[in-house]
Scaffold this motif. Structure first.
Motif, PDB file in Angstrom:
ATOM      1  N   VAL A   1       0.846  -1.195   0.000  1.00  0.00           N
ATOM      2  CA  VAL A   1       0.000   0.000   0.000  1.00  0.00           C
ATOM      3  C   VAL A   1       0.885   1.250   0.000  1.00  0.00           C
ATOM      4  O   VAL A   1       1.714   1.451   0.893  1.00  0.00           O
ATOM      5  CB  VAL A   1      -0.947   0.013   1.218  1.00  0.00           C
ATOM      6  N   LEU A   2       0.704   2.073  -1.011  1.00  0.00           N
ATOM      7  CA  LEU A   2       1.459   3.321  -1.138  1.00  0.00           C
ATOM      8  C   LEU A   2       0.679   4.522  -0.615  1.00  0.00           C
ATOM      9  O   LEU A   2       1.267   5.520  -0.186  1.00  0.00           O
ATOM     10  CB  LEU A   2       1.817   3.564  -2.608  1.00  0.00           C
ATOM     11  N   TYR A   3      -0.664   4.430  -0.678  1.00  0.00           N
ATOM     12  CA  TYR A   3      -1.503   5.567  -0.278  1.00  0.00           C
ATOM     13  C   TYR A   3      -2.893   5.033   0.077  1.00  0.00           C
ATOM     14  O   TYR A   3      -3.392   4.094  -0.545  1.00  0.00           O
ATOM     15  CB  TYR A   3      -1.624   6.575  -1.422  1.00  0.00           C
ATOM     16  N   ARG A   4      -3.509   5.673   1.080  1.00  0.00           N
ATOM     17  CA  ARG A   4      -4.878   5.306   1.444  1.00  0.00           C
ATOM     18  C   ARG A   4      -5.602   6.513   2.011  1.00  0.00           C
ATOM     19  O   ARG A   4      -5.047   7.254   2.835  1.00  0.00           O
ATOM     20  CB  ARG A   4      -4.862   4.179   2.487  1.00  0.00           C
ATOM     21  N   ASP A   5      -6.839   6.742   1.563  1.00  0.00           N
ATOM     22  CA  ASP A   5      -7.725   7.705   2.197  1.00  0.00           C
ATOM     23  C   ASP A   5      -9.136   7.105   2.171  1.00  0.00           C
ATOM     24  O   ASP A   5      -9.301   5.910   1.948  1.00  0.00           O
ATOM     25  CB  ASP A   5      -7.645   9.095   1.536  1.00  0.00           C
TER      26      ASP A   5
ATOM     27  N   ILE B   1      -1.824   0.902  -4.655  1.00  0.00           N
ATOM     28  CA  ILE B   1      -0.861  -0.131  -4.292  1.00  0.00           C
ATOM     29  C   ILE B   1       0.256  -0.207  -5.328  1.00  0.00           C
ATOM     30  O   ILE B   1       0.122   0.277  -6.454  1.00  0.00           O
ATOM     31  CB  ILE B   1      -1.534  -1.521  -4.140  1.00  0.00           C
ATOM     32  N   ASP B   2       1.348  -0.823  -4.922  1.00  0.00           N
ATOM     33  CA  ASP B   2       2.492  -1.055  -5.807  1.00  0.00           C
ATOM     34  C   ASP B   2       2.343  -2.459  -6.388  1.00  0.00           C
ATOM     35  O   ASP B   2       2.676  -3.449  -5.752  1.00  0.00           O
ATOM     36  CB  ASP B   2       3.787  -0.927  -4.995  1.00  0.00           C
TER      37      ASP B   2
ATOM     38  N   GLU C   1      -9.185  -8.436  -0.290  1.00  0.00           N
ATOM     39  CA  GLU C   1      -9.908  -8.550   0.980  1.00  0.00           C
ATOM     40  C   GLU C   1      -9.053  -8.016   2.128  1.00  0.00           C
ATOM     41  O   GLU C   1      -9.584  -7.480   3.118  1.00  0.00           O
ATOM     42  CB  GLU C   1     -10.291 -10.004   1.222  1.00  0.00           C
ATOM     43  N   ALA C   2      -7.737  -8.110   1.987  1.00  0.00           N
ATOM     44  CA  ALA C   2      -6.827  -7.605   3.025  1.00  0.00           C
ATOM     45  C   ALA C   2      -6.848  -6.089   3.129  1.00  0.00           C
ATOM     46  O   ALA C   2      -6.314  -5.525   4.092  1.00  0.00           O
ATOM     47  CB  ALA C   2      -5.397  -8.081   2.734  1.00  0.00           C
ATOM     48  N   LEU C   3      -7.469  -5.415   2.140  1.00  0.00           N
ATOM     49  CA  LEU C   3      -7.418  -3.950   2.075  1.00  0.00           C
ATOM     50  C   LEU C   3      -8.761  -3.306   2.432  1.00  0.00           C
ATOM     51  O   LEU C   3      -9.004  -2.157   2.082  1.00  0.00           O
ATOM     52  CB  LEU C   3      -6.996  -3.515   0.662  1.00  0.00           C
ATOM     53  N   ARG C   4      -9.611  -4.019   3.146  1.00  0.00           N
ATOM     54  CA  ARG C   4     -10.912  -3.443   3.525  1.00  0.00           C
ATOM     55  C   ARG C   4     -10.757  -2.323   4.546  1.00  0.00           C
ATOM     56  O   ARG C   4     -11.498  -1.342   4.515  1.00  0.00           O
ATOM     57  CB  ARG C   4     -11.809  -4.538   4.096  1.00  0.00           C
ATOM     58  N   TYR C   5      -9.828  -2.468   5.473  1.00  0.00           N
ATOM     59  CA  TYR C   5      -9.622  -1.472   6.540  1.00  0.00           C
ATOM     60  C   TYR C   5     -10.942  -1.104   7.222  1.00  0.00           C
ATOM     61  O   TYR C   5     -11.259   0.075   7.425  1.00  0.00           O
ATOM     62  CB  TYR C   5      -8.958  -0.213   5.983  1.00  0.00           C
TER      63      TYR C   5
END
Length: 236
Positions: free
Chosen positions: A10-14, A20-21, A43-47
């Motif tokens: 993950v390079l950036y999240r808002d 992602i890279d 699924e790992a990126l639900r946050y």
């Protein structure tokens, strides 16, 4: 890809998007013949959200770098419009065989399907869709790759979003991307790997805030030949 491996990319999240890279060699979608794909690990990126994020655009299997995901349906629709109307600025780094004589330039070559049996393969086609790319030379080698091989490190920007656009444009101009086993000179199997990297993406998410700029680090498989063209690991 494990949850830890995906989170590490993950390079950036808002609240609207995740960037992602993407690793080279892994397709974003599962193909008709099955096999591993990147989106299986979203699924790992639900946050904490009820659904996993979804792709806002695509990168080729062999292309690495910045890949944008929308975190929910409204965000995905907003991002889709930004991509559709060319408001997202994309910069790719590539190592090409040979290279252009000029240091900057524009390629305007319409593109169309190669034929119905080749899926997404494209070709220059005067009756195809308008396709425009720009290039800037960032460095050159004097034959520092394979014996007698002159290489050029380019920054490429697709101003239109055609499938395989940069790969076909570079090939048509006489400087194919190194490792391109469809449009270049690489063998169909066992070549050096495609030297094309989605280096930076600029997304104008909000009218009231500056655009979001995300940069992906240079992957290992590009580093040796980019270094031959003048890149250094501590370069910005």
């Amino acid at each position: 890809m494990t949850q830890e491996e995906m989170l590490a990319r993950v390079l950036y999240r808002d609240g609207l998007m995740i960037v992602i890279d993407k690793p080279a060699g892994l397709p974003v979608h599962r193909g008709p013949k099955g096999g591993e794909s990147l989106e299986e690990s979203f699924e790992a990126l639900r946050y904490g959200l009820p659904r996993a994020p979804s792709l806002a655009h695509r990168l080729d299997r062999e292309t690495s770098g910045c890949l944008v995901l929308g975190r929910h349906r409204k965000a995905l629709a907003h991002l889709g419009l930004l991509f559709k109307h060319g408001q997202v600025k994309k910069t790719y780094w590539a190592v090409v065989e040979g290279g252009p004589e000029a240091d900057t330039g524009t390629i305007e070559i319409p593109l169309g399907r190669l034929d119905e049996t080749r899926g997404w393969w494209m070709q220059p086609d005067p009756n195809g869709l308008p396709s425009v790319s720009t290039w800037q030379v960032l460095g050159r080698s004097g034959g520092a790759g394979e014996p007698g091989e002159a290489l050029t490190w380019l920054a490429l920007s697709p101003l239109t979003g055609r499938t395989h656009q940069l790969r076909v444009h570079c090939s048509a101009m006489g400087f194919p991307i190194l490792g391109d086993n469809i449009y270049g000179r690489a063998p169909r199997f066992g070549g050096p790997g495609l030297h094309l990297h989605a280096r930076q993406i600029v997304v104008p998410l909000s009218k009231s805030k500056p655009p979001v700029t995300v940069t992906a680090p240079v992957p290992k498989h590009l580093q040796a030949r980019m270094a031959a063209c003048g890149w250094r690991e501590d370069d910005p």
